[in-house]
Design an enzyme around this catalytic site. Structure first.
Site, PDB file in Angstrom:
ATOM      1  N   ASP A 138     -13.211  15.574  15.772  1.00 28.76           N
ATOM      2  CA  ASP A 138     -11.985  15.536  16.502  1.00 28.76           C
ATOM      3  C   ASP A 138     -11.909  16.863  17.128  1.00 28.76           C
ATOM      4  O   ASP A 138     -10.899  17.321  17.727  1.00 28.76           O
ATOM      5  CB  ASP A 138     -10.837  15.398  15.430  1.00 28.76           C
ATOM      6  CG  ASP A 138     -10.751  16.378  14.261  1.00 28.76           C
ATOM      7  OD1 ASP A 138     -11.634  17.165  14.551  1.00 28.76           O
ATOM      8  OD2 ASP A 138     -10.412  16.188  13.270  1.00 28.76           O
ATOM      9  N   GLU A 163     -17.987   9.445  12.669  1.00 29.45           N
ATOM     10  CA  GLU A 163     -16.740   9.760  11.853  1.00 29.45           C
ATOM     11  C   GLU A 163     -15.665   9.249  12.746  1.00 29.45           C
ATOM     12  O   GLU A 163     -14.655  10.041  12.807  1.00 29.45           O
ATOM     13  CB  GLU A 163     -16.324  11.224  11.605  1.00 29.45           C
ATOM     14  CG  GLU A 163     -15.303  11.549  10.476  1.00 29.45           C
ATOM     15  CD  GLU A 163     -14.903  12.716   9.968  1.00 29.45           C
ATOM     16  OE1 GLU A 163     -15.397  13.256   8.894  1.00 29.45           O
ATOM     17  OE2 GLU A 163     -14.411  13.608  11.074  1.00 29.45           O
ATOM     18  N   ARG A 217      -3.686  24.530  13.096  1.00 26.44           N
ATOM     19  CA  ARG A 217      -2.713  25.147  14.121  1.00 26.44           C
ATOM     20  C   ARG A 217      -1.332  24.722  13.668  1.00 26.44           C
ATOM     21  O   ARG A 217      -0.495  25.474  14.045  1.00 26.44           O
ATOM     22  CB  ARG A 217      -3.271  24.805  15.486  1.00 26.44           C
ATOM     23  CG  ARG A 217      -4.254  25.295  15.983  1.00 26.44           C
ATOM     24  CD  ARG A 217      -4.432  24.819  17.142  1.00 26.44           C
ATOM     25  NE  ARG A 217      -5.660  25.557  18.076  1.00 26.44           N
ATOM     26  CZ  ARG A 217      -6.976  25.131  17.990  1.00 26.44           C
ATOM     27  NH1 ARG A 217      -7.113  23.853  17.380  1.00 26.44           N
ATOM     28  NH2 ARG A 217      -7.911  25.544  18.472  1.00 26.44           N
ATOM     29  N   HIS A 277      -9.914  32.012   6.952  1.00 25.90           N
ATOM     30  CA  HIS A 277     -10.226  31.891   8.326  1.00 25.90           C
ATOM     31  C   HIS A 277     -10.192  33.016   9.241  1.00 25.90           C
ATOM     32  O   HIS A 277      -9.533  33.714   9.001  1.00 25.90           O
ATOM     33  CB  HIS A 277      -9.478  30.776   8.946  1.00 25.90           C
ATOM     34  CG  HIS A 277     -10.173  30.048   9.987  1.00 25.90           C
ATOM     35  ND1 HIS A 277      -9.863  30.373  11.370  1.00 25.90           N
ATOM     36  CD2 HIS A 277     -10.906  28.907  10.208  1.00 25.90           C
ATOM     37  CE1 HIS A 277     -10.803  29.580  12.176  1.00 25.90           C
ATOM     38  NE2 HIS A 277     -11.283  28.584  11.415  1.00 25.90           N
TER      39      HIS A 277
END
Length: 377
Positions: A103, A125, A222, A252
């Site tokens: 994605d 996927e 996000r 991250h």
């Protein structure tokens, strides 16, 4: 070649992020070892350092590298660079198939560049849906774009296949293959077992937290930037006050994550804020933890394969199979809810075992071979 033999299929596999690399390297290995294919790898560098770590450990050498990432790059600027860069490589390679996974912006642009050239797309996927175009954002729409024209949908589960059927995708091009992330996890687990030094960098943290129950944490979505991240940090701080618990948090690289987590959590005795872990070390974290607290998609699939409950810090998930099977639970980003649900698993053995022993619905480690056979047809 006899007239009965199938021609060699030219395949370009496109990926650019760490999760894509993890989920596609088993397929890349399979295609490279199969005489039915001429396999080429195009990486975009959407995640630079984290991508390169996986390429190195998996032994994948790209044929093309776009290196598109720039600091604070907007999604539309990234999309433009991806689309034109991938398109240029496809014009050179002229493949029979383009393979994309999941994605990301790389996956969507790789598929779209192929579509513009009338090259069939295999979506690995395929069919994951949350039902909310802003959660996960922009991933939900990226998947829907690819799903609208892919020529082969490798759906990981019956649930994801059913989602495609509801969108009127031809059932003849939808195949349940399992998820290649389980192939990858089996591969890296065996590799670390054979070469323990690959994950030795966690030894100091393991020694520091000896005797404590480890909670693994990942967070990068996000839609959680801002208040969501602050709530997650608050929950971690409260959990870290327990003497029996320690939290290992590979933070991250996104500054929207780092600024908050470093400010709120740095220096806490029971919290280890680490640099992003390479794949062997992350597999080791999954192995030693009691449970995972995450907003990641892949962790929802990987952790249950090792019998570790997953609490998902999101309001929705495009992987409802885990929730339905009992391996994962949505807890959102409310601080009190996160703390309550983590402590329920820590303090209620029956609740913990119900999740730890639930059947993992995401695959058996043979997905890459199934996808290769579909491409060969």
């Amino acid at each position: 070649m006899s007239t009965l033999e199938s021609p060699v299929r030219n395949i370009v596999t496109v990926f650019g992020t760490r999760p894509e690399a993890i989920k596609l390297f088993p397929l890349v290995h399979t295609l490279e070892a199969d005489e039915r294919f001429d396999s080429r790898v195009l990486v975009t560098g959407q995640h630079r350092g984290m991508l390169d770590q996986v390429l190195e450990i998996a032994g994948v050498t790209p044929h093309h590298d776009l290196d598109v990432m720039q600091p604070n790059q907007s999604l539309d600027a990234l999309t433009a660079r991806l689309l034109t860069g991938i398109g240029s490589v496809l014009d050179t390679e002229q493949p029979d198939w383009v393979v994309v996974q999941g994605d990301t912006a790389t996956a969507m642009c790789g598929a779209l560049a192929a579509y513009y050239r009338k090259i069939p797309v295999c979506h690995v996927e395929a069919g994951l849906r949350s039902g909310d175009i802003y959660h996960p954002w922009p991933e939900e729409v990226n998947r829907k774009v690819i799903g609208s024209f892919a020529a082969l949908h490798a759906a990981p589960t019956d649930t994801s296949a059913a989602a495609l059927h509801r969108e009127n995708v031809d059932p003849a091009i939808v195949h349940v293959t399992g998820n290649t992330v389980i192939d990858a996890l089996h591969w890296i687990t065996a590799k670390v077992e054979a070469e323990p030094s690959l994950a030795w960098d966690l030894a100091d943290v393991e020694e520091r937290f000896a005797g404590k129950r480890i909670i693994g944490v990942t967070s990068h979505r996000r839609e959680n930037f801002g208040d969501g991240m602050r709530n997650i940090a608050g929950a971690i701080k409260r959990l870290a006050a327990r003497e029996d618990v320690a939290l290992i948090f590979p933070v991250h690289l996104n500054p929207n994550v780092r600024a908050i987590m470093n400010a709120e959590l740095e220096g806490l005795d029971n919290v280890a804020l680490l640099e992003p872990l390479d794949y062997p070390h992350f597999a080791r974290l999954l192995d030693i933890c009691t449970l995972m607290l995450t907003d990641s998609g892949g962790v929802q699939e990987e952790a249950p394969a090792l019998g570790k409950p997953v609490l998902v810090m999101r309001e929705t998930t495009e992987r409802p199979e885990g929730v339905e099977a009992g391996t994962a639970k949505l807890v959102g980003t409310d601080e009190d809810t996160i703390v309550r649900e983590v402590e329920r698993l820590l303090d209620d053995e029956s609740a913990y075992l119900a999740m730890a022993k639930a059947h993992n619905p995401f695959g058996d480690g043979k997905s890459a071979a199934r996808i290769a056979d579909l491409l060969a047809r």
